[in-house]
Design a protein around this motif. Structure first.
Motif, PDB file in Angstrom:
ATOM      1  N   LEU A 260       0.858  -1.182   0.000  1.00  0.00           N
ATOM      2  CA  LEU A 260       0.000   0.000   0.000  1.00  0.00           C
ATOM      3  C   LEU A 260       0.895   1.234   0.000  1.00  0.00           C
ATOM      4  N   VAL A 261       0.638   2.152  -0.917  1.00  0.00           N
ATOM      5  CA  VAL A 261       1.296   3.461  -0.927  1.00  0.00           C
ATOM      6  C   VAL A 261       0.203   4.484  -0.635  1.00  0.00           C
ATOM      7  N   LEU A 262       0.234   5.072   0.564  1.00  0.00           N
ATOM      8  CA  LEU A 262      -0.849   5.932   1.041  1.00  0.00           C
ATOM      9  C   LEU A 262      -0.355   7.366   1.163  1.00  0.00           C
ATOM     10  N   ASN A 263      -0.938   8.249   0.373  1.00  0.00           N
ATOM     11  CA  ASN A 263      -0.518   9.646   0.361  1.00  0.00           C
ATOM     12  C   ASN A 263      -1.557  10.502   1.081  1.00  0.00           C
ATOM     13  N   ALA A 264      -1.122  11.237   2.111  1.00  0.00           N
ATOM     14  CA  ALA A 264      -2.028  12.047   2.944  1.00  0.00           C
ATOM     15  C   ALA A 264      -3.259  11.240   3.335  1.00  0.00           C
ATOM     16  N   PRO A 265      -3.055  10.092   3.976  1.00  0.00           N
ATOM     17  CA  PRO A 265      -4.163   9.152   4.156  1.00  0.00           C
ATOM     18  C   PRO A 265      -5.178   9.586   5.203  1.00  0.00           C
ATOM     19  N   VAL A 266      -6.443   9.289   4.923  1.00  0.00           N
ATOM     20  CA  VAL A 266      -7.471   9.373   5.957  1.00  0.00           C
ATOM     21  C   VAL A 266      -7.497   8.012   6.637  1.00  0.00           C
ATOM     22  N   ILE A 267      -6.956   7.946   7.826  1.00  0.00           N
ATOM     23  CA  ILE A 267      -6.850   6.695   8.569  1.00  0.00           C
ATOM     24  C   ILE A 267      -7.989   6.561   9.572  1.00  0.00           C
ATOM     25  N   ASP A 268      -8.430   7.689  10.132  1.00  0.00           N
ATOM     26  CA  ASP A 268      -9.541   7.711  11.085  1.00  0.00           C
ATOM     27  C   ASP A 268     -10.466   8.857  10.685  1.00  0.00           C
ATOM     28  N   TRP A 269     -11.642   8.526  10.170  1.00  0.00           N
ATOM     29  CA  TRP A 269     -12.516   9.557   9.615  1.00  0.00           C
ATOM     30  C   TRP A 269     -13.073  10.497  10.677  1.00  0.00           C
ATOM     31  N   SER A 270     -13.404  10.012  11.850  1.00  0.00           N
ATOM     32  CA  SER A 270     -13.985  10.913  12.845  1.00  0.00           C
ATOM     33  C   SER A 270     -12.976  11.980  13.270  1.00  0.00           C
ATOM     34  N   SER A 271     -11.729  11.581  13.513  1.00  0.00           N
ATOM     35  CA  SER A 271     -10.701  12.561  13.876  1.00  0.00           C
ATOM     36  C   SER A 271     -10.422  13.522  12.726  1.00  0.00           C
ATOM     37  N   THR A 272     -10.436  13.001  11.506  1.00  0.00           N
ATOM     38  CA  THR A 272     -10.199  13.851  10.331  1.00  0.00           C
ATOM     39  C   THR A 272     -11.292  14.891  10.174  1.00  0.00           C
ATOM     40  N   LEU A 273     -12.536  14.480  10.337  1.00  0.00           N
ATOM     41  CA  LEU A 273     -13.649  15.425  10.192  1.00  0.00           C
ATOM     42  C   LEU A 273     -13.647  16.460  11.306  1.00  0.00           C
ATOM     43  N   MET A 274     -13.268  16.066  12.505  1.00  0.00           N
ATOM     44  CA  MET A 274     -13.166  17.044  13.591  1.00  0.00           C
ATOM     45  C   MET A 274     -12.062  18.054  13.299  1.00  0.00           C
ATOM     46  N   ALA A 275     -10.953  17.597  12.713  1.00  0.00           N
ATOM     47  CA  ALA A 275      -9.878  18.520  12.346  1.00  0.00           C
ATOM     48  C   ALA A 275     -10.340  19.492  11.274  1.00  0.00           C
ATOM     49  N   ASN A 276     -11.111  19.012  10.313  1.00  0.00           N
ATOM     50  CA  ASN A 276     -11.649  19.894   9.279  1.00  0.00           C
ATOM     51  C   ASN A 276     -12.595  20.929   9.877  1.00  0.00           C
ATOM     52  N   ALA A 277     -13.394  20.497  10.842  1.00  0.00           N
ATOM     53  CA  ALA A 277     -14.303  21.434  11.503  1.00  0.00           C
ATOM     54  C   ALA A 277     -13.523  22.541  12.197  1.00  0.00           C
ATOM     55  N   ARG A 278     -12.430  22.163  12.877  1.00  0.00           N
ATOM     56  CA  ARG A 278     -11.621  23.172  13.571  1.00  0.00           C
ATOM     57  C   ARG A 278     -11.001  24.154  12.590  1.00  0.00           C
ATOM     58  N   SER A 279     -10.477  23.646  11.480  1.00  0.00           N
ATOM     59  CA  SER A 279      -9.849  24.544  10.507  1.00  0.00           C
ATOM     60  C   SER A 279     -10.871  25.451   9.832  1.00  0.00           C
ATOM     61  N   SER A 280     -12.130  25.031   9.828  1.00  0.00           N
ATOM     62  CA  SER A 280     -13.209  25.858   9.267  1.00  0.00           C
ATOM     63  C   SER A 280     -13.876  26.722  10.320  1.00  0.00           C
ATOM     64  N   LEU A 281     -13.329  26.700  11.551  1.00  0.00           N
ATOM     65  CA  LEU A 281     -13.852  27.481  12.674  1.00  0.00           C
ATOM     66  C   LEU A 281     -15.270  27.081  13.049  1.00  0.00           C
TER      67      LEU A 281
END
Length: 395
Positions: A260-281
């Motif tokens: 597997l070659v994984l570039n900027a992988p989404v490994i855990d969707w819940s944590s990823t979506l929470m990070a996106n929410a924070r960056s979007s204020l």
């Protein structure tokens, strides 16, 4: 006292309604496909150099001043230009001038605005490699793919590389991995997914964050096996990495998946979506309530999903022990969309299988763009010399 109680009740009701609307907005933003992006990059001017090379002047930003190769989409997505090295900067004017390596379509010289992108190859033609259009049978029809026949006579074309793009993107975004696969003699298949612009829509016309999309890639693997593939390497970009992990853990062909070659992988969707929410204020409580909506069958009338999302199934930080294939994780520490810390923790949990490779980048999934030659060399070296793959033995 009664008036005060009434005012409190009204205030609580308004606050509750606001919280519900914020959460509903967040949940729908996650799963509703977006068909248009705003062209917010100003194209100041396009000029010819003394040697007739084409150059473009842009407002200076972290994106436009990043080293490497990028592209600009313009004219409502019908125009595309490949953008190369920085020629000059003007601090007083706040501009940067970069080389235009190619104009693949459209009239860049008359374009006023565009979109800065990592999609250096909008179609296979600029790669200069032999390819054909193929159709992969999937649940709701046929999903188009590009098949690349290796040009290296010494290679083993029975090893196939399946290239999987990210959320809201297109298969063109995964073309960046094809040259490495070609140098290794792999046959490449660059696939589309349900709800792409050119692939069949799912019944609910919603993204499922890989929970159902991986079936389409499983169909592509089945196609490859039917064409003689004996070994599969998965290249996954962002969401595509999440899909690759699903395949490595659950596919009926998982014993054939060797890397597997994984570039900027989404490994855990819940944590990823929470990070996106924070960056979007977006308020954290609104994002958490939105995740609950996405995971509940009782709020499908809000999300439009025909089945709730299982964030446990989509969490490969928790499921890391289910994996048994060598994995290369490529990520940049400044990624605000997909947390780098999760990639680091994932590799820490499976050090015997997983290797972490970092590249500087100003944007999500643009590690290759920041240093194309370095990315290619590092990935090629790992595929040749990385941890051994033990093929399943059929008795």
């Amino acid at each position: 006292m009664r008036r005060a109680a009434t005012a409190v009740a009204i205030g609580c009701g308004i606050a509750g309604a606001a919280a519900f609307l914020v959460a509903a907005y967040f949940a729908r933003e996650v799963v509703v496909p977006k068909r248009q992006r705003r062209e917010g990059l100003e194209i100041r001017r396009v000029v010819h150099g003394a040697d007739e090379t084409l150059m473009v002047e842009l407002p200076a930003s972290a994106w436009t001043t990043a080293p490497g190769r990028y592209s600009i989409w313009f004219s409502n997505g019908t125009g595309h230009a490949c953008i190369g090295e920085i020629v000059s900067t003007d601090a007083s004017a706040g501009t940067v001038t970069r080389l235009v390596e190619r104009v693949d379509s459209g009239d860049l010289q008359n374009a006023k605005t565009g979109i800065w992108s990592g999609y250096v190859y909008p179609t296979p033609e600029p790669l200069g490699l032999p390819f054909s259009d193929v159709q992969i049978p999937v649940e709701n029809g046929l999903a188009p793919a590009w098949k690349f026949t290796p040009t290296q006579a010494s290679g083993d074309s029975s090893t196939w590389a399946i290239h999987i793009h990210g959320l809201g993107g297109s298969k063109a975004g995964a073309l960046r991995g094809v040259p490495v696969a070609n140098r290794l003699g792999y046959t490449s298949l660059v696939v589309s997914l349900r709800n792409d612009r050119d692939a069949p829509a799912s019944k609910d016309a919603r993204y499922h964050l890989g929970q159902s999309e991986w079936d389409d890639v499983e169909a592509a693997v089945s196609y490859a096996v039917g064409q003689g593939a004996r070994q599969i390497v998965l290249f996954g970009w962002s969401l595509g990495a999440s899909i690759a992990l699903q395949l490595a853990a659950s596919s009926e062909f998982r014993d054939l998946i060797s890397r597997l070659v994984l570039n900027a992988p989404v490994i855990d969707w819940s944590s990823t979506l929470m990070a996106n929410a924070r960056s979007s204020l977006l308020p954290g409580w609104g994002a958490r309530l939105g995740l609950q909506m996405l995971g509940s069958s009782g709020t499908r009338w809000i999300t439009g999903l025909d089945a709730p999302l299982s964030f446990h199934t989509l969490d490969f930080l928790a499921r890391a022990d289910e994996l048994s294939v060598p994995i290369l994780v490529i990520h940049n520490e400044g990624d605000r969309s997909t947390p780098f810390a999760i990639s680091r923790e994932f590799v820490t949990r499976r050090p015997e299988l997983a290797t972490l490779l970092t590249f500087p980048s100003a944007e999500h999934t643009q590690e290759w763009n920041s240093d194309p030659d370095g990315w290619d060399a590092a990935v090629e070296n790992w595929l040749r010399n990385g941890p051994p793959w033990t093929a399943a033995v059929t008795l």
